[in-house]
Design an enzyme around this catalytic site. Sequence first.
Site, mmCIF file in Angstrom:
data_model
loop_
_atom_site.group_PDB
_atom_site.id
_atom_site.type_symbol
_atom_site.label_atom_id
_atom_site.label_comp_id
_atom_site.label_asym_id
_atom_site.label_seq_id
_atom_site.Cartn_x
_atom_site.Cartn_y
_atom_site.Cartn_z
ATOM 1 N N ARG A 105 -7.806 32.214 -64.960
ATOM 2 C CA ARG A 105 -9.213 32.414 -65.318
ATOM 3 C C ARG A 105 -9.606 33.866 -65.090
ATOM 4 N NH1 ARG A 105 -12.333 29.265 -60.285
ATOM 5 N NH2 ARG A 105 -11.123 30.260 -58.656
ATOM 6 N N CYS A 109 -12.259 41.833 -69.556
ATOM 7 C CA CYS A 109 -12.700 43.131 -69.061
ATOM 8 C C CYS A 109 -14.210 43.216 -69.285
ATOM 9 C CB CYS A 109 -11.969 44.239 -69.833
ATOM 10 S SG CYS A 109 -12.598 45.876 -69.479
ATOM 11 N N GLU A 144 -18.452 33.507 -59.912
ATOM 12 C CA GLU A 144 -17.852 34.447 -58.964
ATOM 13 C C GLU A 144 -17.355 35.726 -59.622
ATOM 14 O OE1 GLU A 144 -14.879 32.594 -56.486
ATOM 15 O OE2 GLU A 144 -16.409 31.834 -55.130
ATOM 16 N N GLU A 324 -21.119 26.853 -53.199
ATOM 17 C CA GLU A 324 -19.882 26.108 -52.937
ATOM 18 C C GLU A 324 -19.626 26.123 -51.435
ATOM 19 O OE1 GLU A 324 -16.600 27.571 -55.255
ATOM 20 O OE2 GLU A 324 -17.795 27.707 -57.076
ATOM 21 N N GLN A 373 -5.254 21.179 -57.230
ATOM 22 C CA GLN A 373 -5.074 19.768 -56.864
ATOM 23 C C GLN A 373 -4.929 19.561 -55.362
ATOM 24 O OE1 GLN A 373 -0.820 18.273 -57.646
ATOM 25 N NE2 GLN A 373 -1.287 19.543 -59.398
ATOM 26 N N MET A 374 -4.586 20.623 -54.602
ATOM 27 C CA MET A 374 -4.486 20.481 -53.141
ATOM 28 C C MET A 374 -5.810 20.827 -52.446
ATOM 29 S SD MET A 374 -1.510 19.350 -52.966
ATOM 30 C CE MET A 374 -1.145 19.318 -51.212
HETATM 31 C C1 GAL Z 1 -14.154 29.431 -55.693
HETATM 32 C C2 GAL Z 1 -14.394 29.151 -57.162
HETATM 33 C C3 GAL Z 1 -14.211 27.688 -57.518
HETATM 34 C C4 GAL Z 1 -12.967 27.173 -56.877
HETATM 35 C C5 GAL Z 1 -13.048 27.374 -55.388
HETATM 36 C C6 GAL Z 1 -11.871 26.816 -54.639
HETATM 37 O O1 GAL Z 1 -13.737 30.724 -55.512
HETATM 38 O O2 GAL Z 1 -15.684 29.551 -57.559
HETATM 39 O O3 GAL Z 1 -14.142 27.556 -58.914
HETATM 40 O O4 GAL Z 1 -11.875 27.832 -57.401
HETATM 41 O O5 GAL Z 1 -13.117 28.734 -55.120
HETATM 42 O O6 GAL Z 1 -11.980 27.058 -53.269
#
Ligand code: GAL
Length: 642
Positions: A105, A109, A144, A324, A373-374
């Site tokens: 991902r 640029c 991010e 998050e 997945q982990m």
């Molecule tokens: C963040 C991201 C998420 C996911 C997560 C995993 O950096 O925004 O999409 O990848 O980490 O910890």
Amino acid sequence: MIPTIGVCYYPEHWPETQWEEDAARMVKAGITWVRIGEFAWALMEPKPDVFDWDWLDRAIEVLGSAGLKIVLGTPTATPPRWMIDKHPDMLAHDANGQPRKFGSRRHYCFSHEGYRVESRRITALMAERYGRNPHVQAWQTDNEYACHDTTVSYSPAATAAFRDWLAQKYQSTDALNRAWGNVFWSMQYDEWSQIDPPNLTVTEPNHPHQLDFARFSSDQVVAFNRIQCDEIRKHSDAPIIHNFMGRETSFDHFKLSKDLDITSWDSYPIGFLSDRIGETPTFKARFLKQGHPDNQAFHHDIYRAAGAMRTEAAPHEGRWWVMEQQPGPVNWAPWNPAPLPGMCRLWAWEAIAHGAECVSYFRWRQAPFAQEQMHAGLLRPDSEPAPALAEAMQVAGEITELGDVTAAAAPVGLVFDYDSCWAWEAQPQGADFTGFDLAFDAYRALRRAGLSVDILHPETADLSAYRLVLAPGLLTLSDPLRDALARYKGIALIGPRTDTKTHDLSIPTPMGPNIPGLDVTAVVTESLPPIADEPLEKGRFVRWFEHLEGRDTVHMETRAGQAAIMGGAHLRYLAGWPDPDTFAAIIRTLCTEAGLDALDLPEGLRIRDTARHRFVFNYAPVPMKWHDVMIPAAGVHWEARS
Ligand code: GAL
């Protein structure tokens, strides 16, 4: 403010038959917000100009009618594979000049005009379609910015845009040559087209060249984000959010936040301690399953300040979220331990105590496929509850009991400046000198004293709300901050390195710092390797030591009799980088002078005051005593503020 709990959800990862049950379980868990959409471009537009919005319409309807509020993400962090065929030159180039490939991902640029058009196009289509949808109550731009080292690109698109940026800034190559000091080593340019990004030079590139490239790269992120905000605002009144990262200084988050209604960040305490924070093995072992006791709080305070930029509110009034929140082991750090039971609750409460309007866990259900997945979720891949679900539910319940948690102005301000981070990255002078770590060490010392802190942006013009202000490692001072410091009636500790350079990263004459009212000059600088230090009367400097001259009072000396802190009644200059115990002792002395109560909290116990409560967090792996209360490991305690 009544905080809320949220969750990140990927309806496209699960059969549609599961959505309704997922939504009902989220509501039952006390979840208010659900973030969706941010990686789903290939499903929204499977082929160029061929759209499928039906699945997203239905997902929004299912989640919204269950009673959830939706944060809808624009999907520009994951351009589909066809996009690379359409714009083969849109990929960022690494410092070796190599394009970064498709297959994960953030493969774009920021300077690529064609991709900016695509990003505007998909954002506009989403905003038109969902801008008035009552379930869509907030937006997230991209995902991010900067993640996976993506701010800086050395692509042809970035090179062309950098030349334009320089031409606008300097107007003539003569002016640029003067500002950069290009007479040194015959580095003068006659044409903008001769100037490249500062990679692949034989030895180190000129520092102002690097600094300007960092400033340019940051501006490209800000401009990219602004395009999306402008499109969304044409069709929606819902607040716009972006999810920032931790320990990420490659773009100016204050500047970017001027376009956001709410800031947010992604908090992965255990991943960060394992991966990104330089601490001793003993410290890392002690906090292995809790994360660094000051790291989360520092970011909460930075992003709360950034959340005040758009409305120019006071720093403690900034609007911000945790978008998050780590829910269990992650997948991306070198090692990925599980949080101590209680931590997924503690982290949420700590964010709330720092003013977070929402703490959103990442993610609802652990994915059984692909890169992450982990990575744990609130549910296991088999849909059974993972340990964090009960903790998230507990927080949701406790919020209802506690009610209003409004942030209060802190007694202490700490100035943090992205531009200075770039300057010291270009010219560290000592291998371990970073602007971020210096500010973080100052913050840790304040936290150890039990103080709540407001982070101040570098153009802050009024310090009068604070009894104590720290301004470590600022390249130079903005005019408003210089004036505010000159007028300040509390105690301000500036330095080391503060105001010792010009904006162009050269040495000013007279040499700095140059603040009216401070008669101190830093005349010689030494960087100290880890095997050495500069002993003080009490304590020691590590990493950095400046020799000071001037007529002001010496408040603290090195063991060899040189000035360690020098200044007048209000303004003081700190000549070096104190080790943690020394920094804590300095802060306690300054607090006494400033009339502030300073504690000496044991490692692991941390405090945050809101308008009505004092929150106490135990990051230690063992119970800790707070007055007559025993707080269990990973426990949270709150009491009414007297
Ligand atoms: C963040 C991201 C998420 C996911 C997560 C995993 O950096 O925004 O999409 O990848 O980490 O910890």
